[in-house]
Design a protein around this motif. Structure first.
Motif, PDB file in Angstrom:
ATOM      1  N   VAL A 107       8.906   2.775 -10.088  1.00 50.49           N
ATOM      2  CA  VAL A 107       9.853   2.595  -8.987  1.00 50.49           C
ATOM      3  C   VAL A 107      10.986   1.675  -9.426  1.00 50.49           C
ATOM      4  O   VAL A 107      12.163   1.960  -9.220  1.00 50.49           O
ATOM      5  CB  VAL A 107       9.112   2.003  -7.769  1.00 50.49           C
ATOM      6  N   THR A 136       9.999  -0.410  -1.472  1.00 53.30           N
ATOM      7  CA  THR A 136       8.987   0.541  -1.936  1.00 53.30           C
ATOM      8  C   THR A 136       8.042  -0.125  -2.917  1.00 53.30           C
ATOM      9  O   THR A 136       6.842   0.142  -2.926  1.00 53.30           O
ATOM     10  CB  THR A 136       9.668   1.733  -2.627  1.00 53.30           C
ATOM     11  N   ALA A 137       8.582  -1.023  -3.761  1.00 59.56           N
ATOM     12  CA  ALA A 137       7.727  -1.655  -4.762  1.00 59.56           C
ATOM     13  C   ALA A 137       6.705  -2.573  -4.119  1.00 59.56           C
ATOM     14  O   ALA A 137       5.651  -2.820  -4.699  1.00 59.56           O
ATOM     15  CB  ALA A 137       8.582  -2.445  -5.754  1.00 59.56           C
ATOM     16  N   VAL A 152      10.306   9.867  -5.579  1.00 56.39           N
ATOM     17  CA  VAL A 152       9.545   8.642  -5.787  1.00 56.39           C
ATOM     18  C   VAL A 152       9.684   7.719  -4.581  1.00 56.39           C
ATOM     19  O   VAL A 152       8.816   6.916  -4.279  1.00 56.39           O
ATOM     20  CB  VAL A 152      10.052   7.918  -7.049  1.00 56.39           C
ATOM     21  N   PHE A 153      10.802   7.816  -3.858  1.00 58.95           N
ATOM     22  CA  PHE A 153      11.144   6.814  -2.844  1.00 58.95           C
ATOM     23  C   PHE A 153      10.995   7.385  -1.452  1.00 58.95           C
ATOM     24  O   PHE A 153      11.982   7.724  -0.800  1.00 58.95           O
ATOM     25  CB  PHE A 153      12.589   6.363  -3.046  1.00 58.95           C
ATOM     26  N   ILE A 182      14.442   0.294  -3.138  1.00 64.03           N
ATOM     27  CA  ILE A 182      13.497   0.156  -4.251  1.00 64.03           C
ATOM     28  C   ILE A 182      12.618  -1.070  -4.065  1.00 64.03           C
ATOM     29  O   ILE A 182      11.407  -1.032  -4.292  1.00 64.03           O
ATOM     30  CB  ILE A 182      14.278   0.068  -5.580  1.00 64.03           C
TER      31      ILE A 182
END
Lengths: 423, 228, 178
Positions: free
Chosen positions: A95, A83-84, B164-165, A80
């Motif tokens: 996210v 990705t952010a 989403v990932f 996460i």
């Protein structure tokens, strides 16, 4: 003494000879049987009905007594934080929300609060009160799932269905305000995404009227159940100093007697306007952890009531057009609004360079977001300090030396959420 | 056929210990063990019915009252109405899976509430949540441990596609195990998950909802690529 | 939070204490109400021990930051909290990429007690950034599989992922179908 009595006392003697203190497995030999005790390493695999999520525990047992626990995590690691870094600031909100998947508003609040501090933007009062309402509703929902799944671990299956029934009411309220039940993207930088619709306040009041009575019912079922009491009272206590040295916060620390709550100690988002108490335990055993969380449900209901009473009028998001989208009707008349809208949607707002650490109080402890910005429209580093990740280190201190059934109860009372642990 | 009617002496003692109770068996229903007579409708058609039916009439009479099927259909009907899902939740979709088993969207009214913990006893694995690279071999091992016939539902966007990932840490479930139904959503509503499970039920009953283009009158929406 | 002057006084005290010395404190920063001390890597345990004596007894978070492309590139931040005064201070350390090593603050040492809360968090920094902590009781990867190569959260590590499958590249999808 009859023969039966003699046999009984032999059995009782052997039962009483098992101590919970460390025993040298080599030197302990049963005289009547040719067995010797050895340590058994058991794999509580990532797929297990009693671990809350995909947690793997390597448990070393001596008989039924747990001698050591090693947690192995990473089975739901989602990248996460990486990705952010790839997304604009407001696009990183969904996210980051999916990290601690039961308290999604809290993840969003920590991140959005950090970005707002970097931007030095002021959040309007109405937005702060709306945020508090949704945060406390999420706290109740999170505690309900915790209660349901913990009771399921202890064997009380019907509580699970009652808690899910209450959670449906809360999810209905979330759906009313933002359109989605979970991961709603409702908190935005500068305020909330949309104002609450007509009827939200009434429905929320219906909920707050009903919830304390229902929580009383759960208490009535569980607090007079001998099995629950015996499994929770006196099992796996841990004192506050060890917890503090391990970095544990939240209901676990409060159950041990330390009344540390960021909502009172360092209030954010208008929490100092509300009058509520912090439930604190005495002994720090599993029963105190359970009682503290159930008491927090009542306090959250009080906060929601006060917030609904005092909900001020005003904008629901900051009026700074460089950060928040302008309302749709302005786009038809104002050229500036159109340009702002375009810039925000394509590139996003830029944040001045700096690093910030923003802590809030989530249902599991101190949840904080560290954001480092380098001046562009994407964050350079987002780190979520998740409470469950740090609290998990306390499991081995709590459960070593107790029975394996107590370890299950302790794991349930620890309330780990693997999404937060693994991120 | 002769039916002996006699009074039945019950041997159950009453409270006062007065012994048996006299029952007049003329009021009891007497089992006729003669199927032919039953099929001929001697009892049901009333006192004015002909004593026997033969030929075509009898065949029609039997057709209306007896259910015929193939063994596969009967077995598929049984299998599809009693999935035992594996109690397997990974991440956020597991919370919505709980809600599907909850009181409002009650999965039990379809017969699927027996969530089994052991893969040997389950026949449906609902991958609820994101599958990381560390977890993928374990899920494959779980799937291999399940006994045939077994089905898999990929719940949510993260395991169906990357969701989403879209990054280094996740694997779409299609890469390591065959999936029967993909349920979109992030997380899918309980109604959405239920729709996916019922679609699987229809697939198991050999009646998959293929032909959606006809159903929604969507002819003419296919993408035609140059040179394809 | 200690305000700006409080931060300078703290830094002065640290510079003047004997175990640490003036060159250990590389800088102070007071930004948006938060106090940050930048410290040289070899003195981190001593600085934390002294801050603990001054009241900052709880370590709330240990996390890593990648300052690519500025060297020294890998940073580690220690967040300390004083519960009685509700004060926070951040201690940051930067290590270069060629020698990403640091003393672990987890175990007790001759220079004072350790901070057991840093156990899993230091493992995570090792996993994600590659900073090795000397003296850590269990220095292994924690989130990625044990045999994974690379440190994912470094900024030059690619994000990765699967190509999005549309109808025009459906044949490229490696889906296993029944």
């Amino acid at each position: 003494m009859t023969v039966a009595d003699q046999q009984m006392s032999e059995y009782r003697r052997r039962e009483q000879s098992i101590t919970l203190s460390q025993v040298d497995p080599e030197g302990h030999r049963q005289s009547d049987e040719d067995t010797h005790e050895e340590l058994l390493t058991l794999n509580f695999g990532p797929h297990h009905p009693a671990t809350h999520g995909v947690l793997r525990l390597l448990v070393t047992l001596q008989g039924e007594v747990v001698r050591s626990i090693k947690p192995v995590i990473g089975y739901v690691h989602t990248g996460i934080e990486k990705t952010a870094e790839d997304k604009a600031y407001w696009k990183a909100i969904p996210v980051v929300e999916r990290m601690d998947y039961l308290s999604y508003y809290f993840n969003a609040m920590a991140y959005v609060g950090a970005v707002e501090t970097l931007l030095e933007v002021e959040v309007p009062k109405r937005a702060q009160y709306l945020r508090v309402i949704h945060l406390e509703l999420n706290r109740i929902a999170s505690h309900l799932i915790w209660l349901g799944t913990s009771a399921l671990d202890l064997g009380a299956v019907s509580i699970f269905l009652y808690c899910l029934r209450e959670r449906e009411l809360i999810l209905d309220l979330f759906e009313m305000s933002s359109g989605a039940r979970m991961h709603t993207r409702y908190f935005q930088v500068g305020g909330v995404m949309e104002d609450i619709p007509v009827g939200f306040v009434e429905k929320a009041r219906e909920f707050t009227k009903v919830m304390p009575a229902r929580a009383d019912q759960y208490g009535a079922i569980l607090n007079s159940n001998q099995i629950v009491l015996q499994r929770l009272r006196g099992t796996c206590p841990l004192d506050a100093e060890t917890l503090l040295s391990l970095g544990v916060t939240g209901p676990l620390l409060r159950a041990a007697g330390n009344p540390w709550d960021l909502r009172k100690a360092a209030p954010y988002s208008s929490y100092d306007d509300f009058d509520f108490k912090i439930p604190v335990g005495t002994v720090g055993d599993n029963y105190d952890r359970f009682a503290v969380r159930v008491a927090e449900i009542y306090e959250s209901v009080k906060i929601i009531d006060q917030a609904l009473d005092g909900l001020p009028e005003g904008p629901h998001i900051t009026t700074d057009r460089k950060i928040a989208l302008p309302p749709r009707h302005e786009l038809a008349t104002s050229m500036e609004a159109l340009i702002h809208h375009f810039k925000l949607v394509t590139e996003g707002f830029r944040v001045p360079p700096g690093e910030i650490y923003y802590p809030i109080e989530s249902p599991r402890g101190e949840l904080a977001c560290f954001v480092r910005s380098d001046g562009s429209s994407k964050p350079a580093r987002v780190h979520m300090r998740d409470p469950s990740f740090v609290n998990l280190q306390a499991l081995s201190h709590m459960a070593e030396g107790s029975y394996i059934a107590d370890m299950i109860a302790t794991l349930a009372m620890l309330d780990p959420i693997l999404g937060g642990i693994d991120r | 056929m002769e039916i002996k009617r006699e009074t039945v002496r019950s041997s159950a003692p009453t409270g006062q210990g007065q012994g048996g109770v006299e029952i007049d068996s003329s009021g009891l229903r007497v089992n006729k063990h003669d199927a032919k007579e039953l099929l001929r409708g001697a009892e049901l058609l009333g006192p004015t019915a002909p004593a026997s039916m033969d030929g075509e009439e009898l065949e029609r009479y039997v057709h209306e009252r007896v259910l015929t099927t193939t063994l596969e259909k009967a077995v598929s009907w049984g299998r599809s109405n009693s999935f035992f899902p594996l109690a397997f939740g990974l991440a956020c979709c597991a919370m919505e899976q709980f809600q599907t088993a909850g009181p409002r969207m009650d999965i039990a009214r379809f017969g699927f509430e027996a969530f089994r913990a052991s893969p040997r006893q389950a026949d449906l694995i609902i991958l609820a949540g994101r599958v990381s690279i560390k977890m993928a071999p374990i899920i494959r091992r779980l799937y291999d441990q399940m006994l045939e016939p077994k089905w898999a539902i990929s719940m949510g966007a993260c395991c169906s596609s990357m969701g989403v990932f879209n990054n280094y840490a996740l694997v779409p479930a299609d890469k390591f195990m065959p999936i029967d139904v993909h349920v979109p959503g992030c997380p899918p509503r309980p109604e959405g998950l239920m729709h996916g499970i019922l679609k699987l039920r229809k697939m198991v009953q050999d009646d998959p909802d293929a032909g959606w283009r006809e159903r929604y009158d969507a002819r003419g929406t296919e993408e035609i690529l140059p040179g394809a | 939070m200690p305000d700006a002057t409080g931060l300078e006084l703290l830094a002065k005290e640290l510079r003047e204490s004997e175990g640490i010395g003036a060159e250990a404190i590389l800088g102070t920063l007071y930004f948006r109400g938060h106090a940050t001390l930048e410290v040289q890597p070899q003195h981190i345990r001593a600085v934390l021990a002294l801050l603990r004596e001054r009241g900052y007894a709880s370590m709330m978070s240990v996390h890593g930051v990648d300052y690519y492309p500025h060297e020294p590139r890998l940073g580690v931040h220690y967040e300390l909290l004083d519960m009685s005064k509700v004060d926070r201070v951040t201690v940051t350390v930067r290590v270069p990429t060629e020698a990403p090593e640091l003393d672990s603050v987890t175990p007790d040492g001759e220079d004072g007690k350790g901070w057991p809360t840093a156990d899993h968090q230091e493992r995570e920094i090792y996993d994600m950034f590659g900073v090795a902590f000397h003296g850590h009781p269990d220095m292994r990867r924690i989130l990625m599989p044990e045999d994974y190569e690379g440190h994912p959260q470094r900024r030059d590590f690619p994000v990765g992922g699967e190509p999005v499958i549309f109808t025009h590249n459906e044949h490229e999808s490696s889906g296993v179908t029944r």
